[in-house]
Scaffold this active site. Structure first.
Site, PDB file in Angstrom:
ATOM      1  N   LYS A   1       0.729  -1.191  -0.046  1.00  0.00           N
ATOM      2  CA  LYS A   1       0.087  -0.081   0.102  1.00  0.00           C
ATOM      3  C   LYS A   1       0.907   1.173  -0.053  1.00  0.00           C
ATOM      4  CE  LYS A   1      -3.885  -2.293   0.891  1.00  0.00           C
ATOM      5  NZ  LYS A   1      -4.423  -2.873  -0.268  1.00  0.00           N
TER       6      LYS A   1
ATOM      7  N   LYS B   1      14.160  -6.579   5.117  1.00  0.00           N
ATOM      8  CA  LYS B   1      14.483  -5.670   6.306  1.00  0.00           C
ATOM      9  C   LYS B   1      16.021  -5.932   6.797  1.00  0.00           C
ATOM     10  CE  LYS B   1       9.625  -4.558   7.443  1.00  0.00           C
ATOM     11  NZ  LYS B   1       8.848  -4.079   8.504  1.00  0.00           N
TER      12      LYS B   1
ATOM     13  N   GLY C   1       8.566 -11.365  17.492  1.00  0.00           N
ATOM     14  CA  GLY C   1       9.453 -11.249  16.058  1.00  0.00           C
ATOM     15  C   GLY C   1       9.985  -9.722  15.884  1.00  0.00           C
ATOM     16  N   GLY C   2      10.037  -9.348  14.502  1.00  0.00           N
ATOM     17  CA  GLY C   2      10.808  -8.106  14.379  1.00  0.00           C
ATOM     18  C   GLY C   2       9.786  -6.789  14.764  1.00  0.00           C
TER      19      GLY C   2
ATOM     20  N   ARG D   1       5.492 -17.987  21.641  1.00  0.00           N
ATOM     21  CA  ARG D   1       5.724 -19.428  21.566  1.00  0.00           C
ATOM     22  C   ARG D   1       6.798 -20.003  21.858  1.00  0.00           C
ATOM     23  NH1 ARG D   1       3.334 -20.867  15.637  1.00  0.00           N
ATOM     24  NH2 ARG D   1       5.054 -19.747  15.280  1.00  0.00           N
TER      25      ARG D   1
ATOM     26  N   TYR E   1      -3.048  -5.881   9.512  1.00  0.00           N
ATOM     27  CA  TYR E   1      -4.163  -4.926   9.312  1.00  0.00           C
ATOM     28  C   TYR E   1      -4.865  -5.504   8.078  1.00  0.00           C
ATOM     29  CZ  TYR E   1      -0.369  -3.740   5.968  1.00  0.00           C
ATOM     30  OH  TYR E   1       0.595  -3.548   4.946  1.00  0.00           O
TER      31      TYR E   1
ATOM     32  N   GLY F   1      -3.726  -2.960  12.736  1.00  0.00           N
ATOM     33  CA  GLY F   1      -2.680  -1.810  12.527  1.00  0.00           C
ATOM     34  C   GLY F   1      -2.615  -1.099  11.466  1.00  0.00           C
TER      35      GLY F   1
HETATM   36  P1  NDP Z   1       8.150 -11.887  12.499  1.00  0.00           P
HETATM   37  O1  NDP Z   1       7.870 -13.090  11.408  1.00  0.00           O
HETATM   38  O2  NDP Z   1       9.516 -11.339  12.879  1.00  0.00           O
HETATM   39  O3  NDP Z   1       7.481 -12.691  13.806  1.00  0.00           O
HETATM   40  C1  NDP Z   1       6.388 -13.572  13.942  1.00  0.00           C
HETATM   41  C2  NDP Z   1       6.076 -13.719  15.440  1.00  0.00           C
HETATM   42  O4  NDP Z   1       4.741 -14.307  15.385  1.00  0.00           O
HETATM   43  C3  NDP Z   1       6.833 -14.589  16.219  1.00  0.00           C
HETATM   44  O5  NDP Z   1       7.202 -14.246  17.572  1.00  0.00           O
HETATM   45  C4  NDP Z   1       6.199 -16.154  15.984  1.00  0.00           C
HETATM   46  O6  NDP Z   1       6.550 -17.001  17.189  1.00  0.00           O
HETATM   47  C5  NDP Z   1       4.572 -15.553  16.149  1.00  0.00           C
HETATM   48  N1  NDP Z   1       3.539 -16.437  15.528  1.00  0.00           N
HETATM   49  C6  NDP Z   1       3.406 -16.812  14.388  1.00  0.00           C
HETATM   50  N2  NDP Z   1       2.349 -17.572  14.206  1.00  0.00           N
HETATM   51  C7  NDP Z   1       1.867 -17.628  15.495  1.00  0.00           C
HETATM   52  C8  NDP Z   1       0.748 -18.231  15.963  1.00  0.00           C
HETATM   53  N3  NDP Z   1      -0.158 -18.925  15.000  1.00  0.00           N
HETATM   54  N4  NDP Z   1       0.354 -18.272  17.072  1.00  0.00           N
HETATM   55  C9  NDP Z   1       1.044 -17.311  18.077  1.00  0.00           C
HETATM   56  N5  NDP Z   1       2.459 -16.872  17.719  1.00  0.00           N
HETATM   57  C10 NDP Z   1       2.522 -16.775  16.345  1.00  0.00           C
HETATM   58  O7  NDP Z   1       7.147 -11.035  11.956  1.00  0.00           O
HETATM   59  P2  NDP Z   1       6.938  -9.553  12.334  1.00  0.00           P
HETATM   60  O8  NDP Z   1       7.166  -9.376  13.821  1.00  0.00           O
HETATM   61  O9  NDP Z   1       7.639  -8.965  11.311  1.00  0.00           O
HETATM   62  O10 NDP Z   1       5.302  -9.314  11.934  1.00  0.00           O
HETATM   63  C11 NDP Z   1       4.211  -9.606  12.983  1.00  0.00           C
HETATM   64  C12 NDP Z   1       2.934  -9.274  12.366  1.00  0.00           C
HETATM   65  O11 NDP Z   1       2.910  -7.843  12.676  1.00  0.00           O
HETATM   66  C13 NDP Z   1       2.627  -9.394  10.970  1.00  0.00           C
HETATM   67  O12 NDP Z   1       1.132  -9.926  10.906  1.00  0.00           O
HETATM   68  C14 NDP Z   1       2.694  -8.390  10.204  1.00  0.00           C
HETATM   69  O13 NDP Z   1       1.974  -8.095   9.074  1.00  0.00           O
HETATM   70  C15 NDP Z   1       2.408  -7.148  11.374  1.00  0.00           C
HETATM   71  N6  NDP Z   1       2.979  -5.794  10.899  1.00  0.00           N
HETATM   72  C16 NDP Z   1       2.249  -4.786  10.978  1.00  0.00           C
HETATM   73  C17 NDP Z   1       2.737  -3.671  10.565  1.00  0.00           C
HETATM   74  C18 NDP Z   1       1.992  -2.438  10.364  1.00  0.00           C
HETATM   75  O14 NDP Z   1       2.464  -1.319   9.875  1.00  0.00           O
HETATM   76  N7  NDP Z   1       0.758  -2.561  10.784  1.00  0.00           N
HETATM   77  C19 NDP Z   1       4.472  -3.409  10.651  1.00  0.00           C
HETATM   78  C20 NDP Z   1       5.099  -4.757  10.800  1.00  0.00           C
HETATM   79  C21 NDP Z   1       4.388  -5.782  11.124  1.00  0.00           C
HETATM   80  P3  NDP Z   1       7.600 -17.883  17.214  1.00  0.00           P
HETATM   81  O15 NDP Z   1       8.916 -16.812  17.367  1.00  0.00           O
HETATM   82  O16 NDP Z   1       7.482 -18.928  18.303  1.00  0.00           O
HETATM   83  O17 NDP Z   1       7.741 -18.445  15.764  1.00  0.00           O
END
Ligand code: NDP
Length: 277
Positions: free
Chosen positions: A16, A66, A129-130, A152, A221, A243
């Site tokens: 977007k 990133k 995560g990130g 997790r 989002y 988001g």
């Molecule tokens: P990462 O891939 O870096 O991290 C993913 C995280 O989600 C990990 O902690 C992982 O756990 C956990 N996870 C994945 N699936 C599940 C599940 N089914 N149940 C519980 N935990 C789960 O992703 P990001 O941190 O980069 O992004 C996270 C979310 O934030 C995404 O959906 C992304 O779209 C959104 N986001 C939105 C933004 C915005 O501007 N609105 C900007 C950046 C991100 P584990 O470590 O145990 O695998």
């Protein structure tokens, strides 16, 4: 001459960012052209080199690049250093300045757009995560009563909690836990910063995490009422958000950084909002 910017990712069609930055430019009278670059996997640096060589002034960076952008940058802002990842770059001669505006965008959306102060609140963040890494310091700077990160993979939550403690010398208690360690505790703000909503899954939480009057915020989002937001709604939470505002606010921060003008985000947020039903 029109200044050129772009977002780079793979895939990139879904982004977007061109829509957002083009709207910002129109509203602020800035003469920019903002496009999309499909970066080849393994070919990030070459794609950015080519964009710079053709006169590009700056780029946003999305998945999966990133970390590549972090390695490519010559000058990392503290936000990028802390997040270990870059989501915006500015090119000046041979310098590549790099920022990560995700965390500050999230905080601005919550505090400014949703008018929900973080100060003094009990905050729970799901996922390590990130996105959580980037949000950590901007959130702690708001002085919540406590910050709990659950994941997790517990070690990742513990690592981020230790990082958070270290950066603000323990003023705000920060804990990293597994989901089974929440023990029925309630929070004033619960952020789903896991990617569970991308696959319509519910992180393993109970409705008891939402204290009376809580805010439930899903960083994902455009997915409507995600399983996380649905659980919150069923628990009686009335403050629900996704988001989209975070997305608009991180873009506004990049626009300000590049152009020296802060655009208003309300029109873009309205345009991109998918109803939470
Ligand atoms: P990462 O891939 O870096 O991290 C993913 C995280 O989600 C990990 O902690 C992982 O756990 C956990 N996870 C994945 N699936 C599940 C599940 N089914 N149940 C519980 N935990 C789960 O992703 P990001 O941190 O980069 O992004 C996270 C979310 O934030 C995404 O959906 C992304 O779209 C959104 N986001 C939105 C933004 C915005 O501007 N609105 C900007 C950046 C991100 P584990 O470590 O145990 O695998």
């Amino acid at each position: 001459m029109t200044d050129r910017y772009a977002v780079i990712g793979n895939p990139i069609e879904q982004s977007k960012s061109p829509l957002i930055h083009t709207a910002f430019a129109r509203a602020t009278g800035q003469d920019i052209d903002y496009g999309k670059v499909l970066g080849p996997l393994g070919g990030f640096a070459q794609a950015v080199d080519a964009f710079r060589a053709s006169g590009g002034r700056g780029m946003n960076v999305t998945a999966p690049f990133k970390l590549d952008a972090f390695a490519y940058a010559t000058d990392l802002a503290p936000s990028a250093q802390m997040a270990g990842a870059v989501n915006a770059m500015k090119f000046e001669g041979d310098r590549v300045y790099a920022e990560n505006f995700d965390g500050v965008g999230l905080v601005r959306d919550v505090v400014h757009n949703l008018a929900y102060p973080i100060a003094g609140k009990r905050v729970l963040v799901l996922g390590a995560g990130g996105a959580t890494r980037g949000a950590l310091l901007p959130m702690l700077a708001q002085s919540p009563a406590e910050l709990v990160i659950v994941n997790r993979t517990v070690a990742k939550a513990e690592e981020l909690a230790a990082l958070g403690q270290q950066h603000q010398s323990g003023q705000v208690p920060v804990q990293g836990l597994g989901y089974d360690q929440l023990d029925g505790r309630g929070f004033d703000m619960v952020f789903n910063a896991s990617s569970s909503s991308l696959t319509a899954e519910l992180p393993p939480i109970r409705a008891s995490v939402f204290a009376a009057g809580a805010l439930a915020y899903d960083l994902t989002y455009g997915k409507g009422l995600t399983p996380f937001l649905k659980l919150a709604q069923e628990a009686g939470v009335t403050h629900l958000a996704d988001g989209v505002g975070m997305l608009a606010e991180q873009a506004a921060e990049a626009f300000l950084w590049w152009r020296g003008v802060r655009p208003d985000t309300q029109d873009v947020i309205r345009l991109l909002t998918v109803p939470l039903v």
